[in-house]
Design a protein around this motif. Structure first.
Motif, mmCIF file in Angstrom:
data_model
loop_
_atom_site.group_PDB
_atom_site.id
_atom_site.type_symbol
_atom_site.label_atom_id
_atom_site.label_comp_id
_atom_site.label_asym_id
_atom_site.label_seq_id
_atom_site.Cartn_x
_atom_site.Cartn_y
_atom_site.Cartn_z
ATOM 1 N N ARG A 69 -17.814 -38.721 -7.751
ATOM 2 C CA ARG A 69 -17.505 -39.959 -8.483
ATOM 3 C C ARG A 69 -17.393 -39.704 -9.981
ATOM 4 O O ARG A 69 -16.478 -40.209 -10.645
ATOM 5 C CB ARG A 69 -18.582 -41.000 -8.200
ATOM 6 C CG ARG A 69 -18.239 -42.391 -8.734
ATOM 7 C CD ARG A 69 -19.338 -43.396 -8.435
ATOM 8 N NE ARG A 69 -18.899 -44.729 -8.818
ATOM 9 C CZ ARG A 69 -18.876 -45.170 -10.066
ATOM 10 N NH1 ARG A 69 -19.276 -44.380 -11.056
ATOM 11 N NH2 ARG A 69 -18.452 -46.397 -10.339
ATOM 12 N N THR A 70 -18.299 -38.909 -10.508
ATOM 13 C CA THR A 70 -18.241 -38.583 -11.933
ATOM 14 C C THR A 70 -16.965 -37.822 -12.273
ATOM 15 O O THR A 70 -16.300 -38.111 -13.291
ATOM 16 C CB THR A 70 -19.468 -37.742 -12.335
ATOM 17 O OG1 THR A 70 -20.655 -38.485 -12.044
ATOM 18 C CG2 THR A 70 -19.440 -37.406 -13.817
ATOM 19 N N HIS A 72 -22.084 -38.279 -5.710
ATOM 20 C CA HIS A 72 -22.255 -38.674 -7.115
ATOM 21 C C HIS A 72 -21.435 -37.763 -8.025
ATOM 22 O O HIS A 72 -20.784 -38.232 -8.977
ATOM 23 C CB HIS A 72 -23.738 -38.606 -7.498
ATOM 24 C CG HIS A 72 -24.509 -39.836 -7.157
ATOM 25 N ND1 HIS A 72 -24.369 -41.015 -7.858
ATOM 26 C CD2 HIS A 72 -25.434 -40.072 -6.194
ATOM 27 C CE1 HIS A 72 -25.176 -41.927 -7.353
ATOM 28 N NE2 HIS A 72 -25.832 -41.387 -6.335
ATOM 29 N N HIS A 73 -21.477 -36.471 -7.754
ATOM 30 C CA HIS A 73 -20.692 -35.520 -8.540
ATOM 31 C C HIS A 73 -19.204 -35.824 -8.422
ATOM 32 O O HIS A 73 -18.471 -35.796 -9.430
ATOM 33 C CB HIS A 73 -20.990 -34.093 -8.071
ATOM 34 C CG HIS A 73 -20.181 -33.039 -8.751
ATOM 35 N ND1 HIS A 73 -20.191 -32.839 -10.119
ATOM 36 C CD2 HIS A 73 -19.310 -32.105 -8.250
ATOM 37 C CE1 HIS A 73 -19.375 -31.848 -10.437
ATOM 38 N NE2 HIS A 73 -18.829 -31.384 -9.326
ATOM 39 N N ASP A 80 -13.940 -39.145 -14.841
ATOM 40 C CA ASP A 80 -13.556 -38.335 -16.009
ATOM 41 C C ASP A 80 -12.094 -37.915 -15.937
ATOM 42 O O ASP A 80 -11.348 -37.999 -16.932
ATOM 43 C CB ASP A 80 -14.445 -37.091 -16.097
ATOM 44 C CG ASP A 80 -15.881 -37.426 -16.478
ATOM 45 O OD1 ASP A 80 -16.115 -38.561 -16.942
ATOM 46 O OD2 ASP A 80 -16.750 -36.550 -16.300
ATOM 47 N N SER A 139 -14.722 -30.416 -6.611
ATOM 48 C CA SER A 139 -15.811 -31.191 -6.017
ATOM 49 C C SER A 139 -16.387 -30.563 -4.753
ATOM 50 O O SER A 139 -17.527 -30.848 -4.376
ATOM 51 C CB SER A 139 -15.330 -32.602 -5.688
ATOM 52 O OG SER A 139 -14.390 -32.581 -4.616
#
Length: 409
Positions: free
Chosen positions: A27-28, A24-25, A32, A228
């Protein structure tokens, strides 16, 4: 600039809450960072490690595992995921194939990578089983569409981003990029078509501009890995089409002098394009994975589909081009009445090129139920064009009695 980001994850990460939070991190971060750069992204994907002989006794757990992967893809808003099956040795894979066949129709997000050949040789029996599998899949629908999600991979490397020839390798989360590079080549090729640039100058300019893009995206990959905590597996700079009428490898070949597409000289143009990509990758120092060649995907390229409509393409022609490009036989419509022995022979021919020429290739055929040679396909899908059904030469040669793996010495 980026066609797809493919996330590779080990099976241990499926039910690991910490791994999901890292995804999830990731993907964010991706959204961005791409928005700040104004770089488009078509799809985000997942790929898994290949199932092999060690997994045969646990095949009953596969539906539950795939349900978990599908749920994870939904939570991450990921369009597709790929399940690879390693069929390169022996014949102890029937349970895996049967389970995969059932799952393909229950899981519309799932692609299948059926691995038939590796660096040393080809599994002859697997080529026949995959051929029968393709025909069985085709006849589960009215138009043969589901084979879009199925391919036979031949000596394809791990952590490659293009589906369906993708598989994860390793115990860590990884990502790779499938790039959009055809736009650069198309823009330059217009000058060749208009007589304002020579082929040699085209190649030099294409390498120069491609190097700049590769360095930029490779730096982005390393930055994304650092931020990431996921491993950056590399990029694939292949020239790939998109069936929107603007991104066409077939039109590129025609602009560079092989008009109409498919005539003599097309192989020569293909070799120039492939050499330019390989040179740009080497000069840029970018981390590369996958094909890094020219993709002639007939049902994904409006110009190639048009060329095929003029009966200027054949399976033999496309296999000849495969010797100097980086894809193989991709998205070819064939009659639904094609015999499995003939499809197996096609897979074996392409596999021989892959192993002997030490390069990755794939075979993705779409047998069309009830469709005969020169009839048109009837697809209505954002990734597909329509074209004439191609001829498959019928042969008396049948390798099905030879169940051995063929190893080159």
């Amino acid at each position: 600039m980026i066609r797809a980001i493919t996330l590779g994850l080990p099976y241990s990460a499926i039910s690991d809450g910490h791994s999901e939070s890292r995804l999830h991190h990731f993907r964010t971060l991706v959204i961005d960072k791409l928005q700040s750069r104004r770089w488009p992204l078509r799809t985000l994907r997942l790929t898994l490690p290949p199932l092999n002989d060690r997994d045969e006794d646990e095949i009953y757990t596969l539906p539950a595992r795939i349900n978990s992967i599908n749920a994870l893809a939904e939570r991450l808003d990921i369009r597709w995921f790929c399940l690879p099956l390693d069929l390169t040795h022996g014949d102890n894979y029937r349970g895996r194939l049967d389970a995969a066949f059932a799952l393909l129709f229950r899981q519309p997000r799932m692609f299948l990578n059926l691995m038939v050949a590796d660096e040393q040789g080809i599994n002859i029996r697997a080529s026949h089983d995959v051929a029968r599998f393709m025909l069985q899949v085709a006849h589960r629908s009215n138009n043969g569409f589901d084979n879009f999600r199925l391919g036979a991979s031949l000596r394809c490397p791990p952590n490659a981003p293009f589906f369906p020839f993708s598989r994860h390798e390793g115990e860590t989360l990884k990502f790779s990029f499938a790039l959009e590079t055809t736009d650069i080549a198309l823009e330059l090729s217009e000058q060749v078509r208009e007589g304002n640039m020579l082929l040699a100058d085209f190649a030099d300019q294409f390498i120069l501009r491609l190097c700049a893009r590769l360095r930029e995206i490779d730096a982005f990959g390393h930055e994304l890995a650092s931020d990431s905590g996921l491993d950056y597996a590399g990029l694939d700079a292949s020239l790939a089409p998109f069936p929107d009428g603007s991104i066409s490898v077939g039109r590129l070949v025609e602009n560079l002098g092989a008009r109409p597409g498919g005539v003599q000289g097309s192989l020569f143009i293909t070799s120039i394009l492939t050499n330019a990509i390989k040179s740009a990758v080497a000069i840029s120092g970018a981390r590369a994975t996958g094909f890094n060649g020219v993709m002639f995907s007939v049902l994904e390229d409006d110009a190639l589909a048009s060329t095929n409509n003029r009966r200027a393409l054949s399976i033999d022609t496309l296999n000849a081009w495969s010797t100097v490009c980086g894809c193989g036989l991709d998205m070819l419509p064939v009659p639904g009445s094609t015999l499995p022995e003939d499809i197996a022979a096609i897979i074996l021919d392409t596999a021989a090129l892959a192993v002997r020429l030490t390069k990755p290739l794939g075979v993705r055929l779409l047998p069309i139920p009830g469709g005969e040679v020169n009839e048109f396909t009837r697809f209505n899908y954002d990734f597909l064009c329509n074209s004439r059904i191609m001829n498959v030469a019928k042969s008396d040669v049948d390798f099905s009695a030879d169940n051995e793996r063929w190893t080159y010495r």
